[in-house]
Design an enzyme around this catalytic site. Structure first.
Site, PDB file in Angstrom:
ATOM      1  N   GLY A 162     -47.009  11.421  -6.928  1.00  0.00           N
ATOM      2  CA  GLY A 162     -48.242  11.050  -7.672  1.00  0.00           C
ATOM      3  C   GLY A 162     -47.994  10.700  -9.313  1.00  0.00           C
ATOM      4  N   CYS A 163     -48.876  10.719 -10.116  1.00  0.00           N
ATOM      5  CA  CYS A 163     -48.911  10.196 -11.498  1.00  0.00           C
ATOM      6  C   CYS A 163     -47.757  10.994 -12.489  1.00  0.00           C
ATOM      7  CB  CYS A 163     -50.090  10.210 -12.121  1.00  0.00           C
ATOM      8  SG  CYS A 163     -51.543   9.102 -11.306  1.00  0.00           S
ATOM      9  N   TYR A 164     -47.450  12.183 -12.065  1.00  0.00           N
ATOM     10  CA  TYR A 164     -46.479  13.030 -12.898  1.00  0.00           C
ATOM     11  C   TYR A 164     -44.970  12.697 -12.606  1.00  0.00           C
ATOM     12  CZ  TYR A 164     -46.183  16.151  -9.022  1.00  0.00           C
ATOM     13  OH  TYR A 164     -46.032  16.934  -7.711  1.00  0.00           O
ATOM     14  N   PHE A 183     -50.297  14.214 -15.272  1.00  0.00           N
ATOM     15  CA  PHE A 183     -51.125  15.231 -14.260  1.00  0.00           C
ATOM     16  C   PHE A 183     -50.953  14.647 -12.912  1.00  0.00           C
ATOM     17  CE2 PHE A 183     -52.695  14.721 -18.556  1.00  0.00           C
ATOM     18  CZ  PHE A 183     -52.363  15.727 -19.288  1.00  0.00           C
TER      19      PHE A 183
END
Length: 402
Positions: free
Chosen positions: A172-174, A381
């Protein structure tokens, strides 16, 4: 810094601390722009959504903080004249291809973006030749294939066949922050290490029409982009912008797993992104910053991190959405200027998942106000809800001598 390994050597067992240095990230966008107002009208006009969903579409797209983002789906462009797979412009209908079709487009379009971002990262550092690369780390959560983008980077850029290759997938985004941490660890272990980190995300491949609020929020935010960056065991030349990677830390918001998740469905990957995410981040950001303070010897004195806004000049906060940035700014007490880079990336590019924080770091390092010795905190996050952070020191600041 505090989390760097101590290497013992010589008859006197003298301690030597290895360092890791980040060059300015290089970025790549696909050629098809999406103007937020136009995309909002398309999503709001779909016949399969109810009136409540139309209101949510208008609110989510209008309040996103995004003007423009980019997509690898060329048929979303106004000049496309081929067969419709994702969007039928003649009927204004968003279509729903299966996961296989979406992933096939990922393979065709993400791979060139990975290679181009890597090529640009190498071209931006005149002192590093392709054969000097010791490790390649690729990052992505929006598609899968093997041999993957790491293989393409090695073969198309003429890297040594024996270069070590790693893929950080589906985080994901992190994900770019733990990728940088791994790169730093390679450099801590070997001063001659040269690590190429490349992230490419094609989030728009998985957007779809829906009356579900979580899906609508994701559709209003996500975009496509790629970034490549070199991490080395030796510093850049004097005056060349970059940063020393000082320390990293991870925190998990308790009882929050249901608010953000990323699964594979029959019609693409399915994002769970609840409206509570900004509140969860706001409620737990102190824990993430506290972990960073504990990991960094120069920040350990910060009591409850209350004075971090004044101690740390630059903040590369992942712009997961405007509300996230607003709540982080209020909670930490950041000045508007400290989030200018994050807000500008969100406005002009949208949320490109793991690549986004590298876009923000690039803006900060090239900003005319950045000066050598200033501290930079990067945060992102993702699913879990996981909060990843890193502390850096600016080198070769563009504002030096101003």
């Amino acid at each position: 810094m505090a989390d760097k390994p101590l290497v013992l050597g010589g008859p006197t067992c003298q301690r030597v601390v290895m360092s890791a240095y980040l060059r300015v990230p290089q970025t790549v966008l696909p050629p098809t722009p999406l103007h937020q107002d136009e995309v909002r009208e398309v999503f709001a006009s779909q016949p399969d959504i109810d009136r409540r969903a139309v209101r949510i579409v208008n609110a989510s797209f209008g309040g996103s903080g995004i003007d423009t983002r980019y997509t690898a789906i060329t048929e979303l462009g106004t000049e496309f004249a081929g067969d419709a797979t994702f969007y039928d412009r003649s009927s204004n209908l968003l279509l729903s291809p299966g996961t296989s079709v979406r992933n096939e487009l990922y393979v065709r379009t993400a791979t060139p973006m990975f290679v181009e971002a890597a090529r640009q990262a190498l071209a931006a550092s005149d002192d590093i030749a392709p054969e000097e690369i010791t490790h390649v780390i690729t990052v992505s959560c929006t598609g899968f294939h093997a041999p993957g983008p790491d293989f393409a980077i090695v073969t198309e850029l003429g890297l040594r066949p024996g270069v070590e290759r790693y893929h950080f997938g589906f985080m994901g985004c992190y994900a770019s922050i733990p990728a940088l941490r791994a790169a730093a660890q390679f450099c801590h272990a070997d001063a001659e290490a040269v690590v190429l980190v490349v992230s490419a995300e094609l989030c728009t491949l998985h957007l779809r029409s829906s009356s579900d609020p979580d899906t609508i929020i994701a559709s209003s935010l996500f975009a496509d982009g790629a970034a490549g960056v070199l991490v080395t065991g030796r510093p850049p030349a004097p005056g060349v912008p970059g940063a020393e990677l000082d320390s990293f830390a991870t925190a998990i918001a308790p009882d929050s797993v249901e608010h953000m998740a990323w699964t594979i469905g029959d019609h693409g990957f399915e994002m769970i992104l609840s409206t509570a995410v900004p509140k969860v981040i706001e409620a737990n950001i102190d824990d993430a910053l506290g972990a960073l303070c504990a990991a960094d010897e120069e920040l350990t004195y910060a009591r409850d991190c209350d004075d971090l806004a004044g101690t740390v000049t630059h903040w590369a906060v992942h712009p997961g959405g405007r509300d996230i940035l607003d709540r982080v700014q209020h909670k930490v007490g950041l000045a508007d200027a400290q989030l200018d880079a994050a807000r500008e990336v969100l406005r002009t590019c949208g949320n490109m998942s793991s690549a986004t924080v590298l876009f923000v770091i690039r803006r900060i390092l090239l900003d005319g106000a950045s000066k050598t010795g200033e501290r930079l905190i990067a945060m992102a996050f993702g699913p879990g809800l996981t909060m990843e952070g890193g502390v850096m020191t600016v080198l070769g600041g563009a504002g030096d001598g101003a």
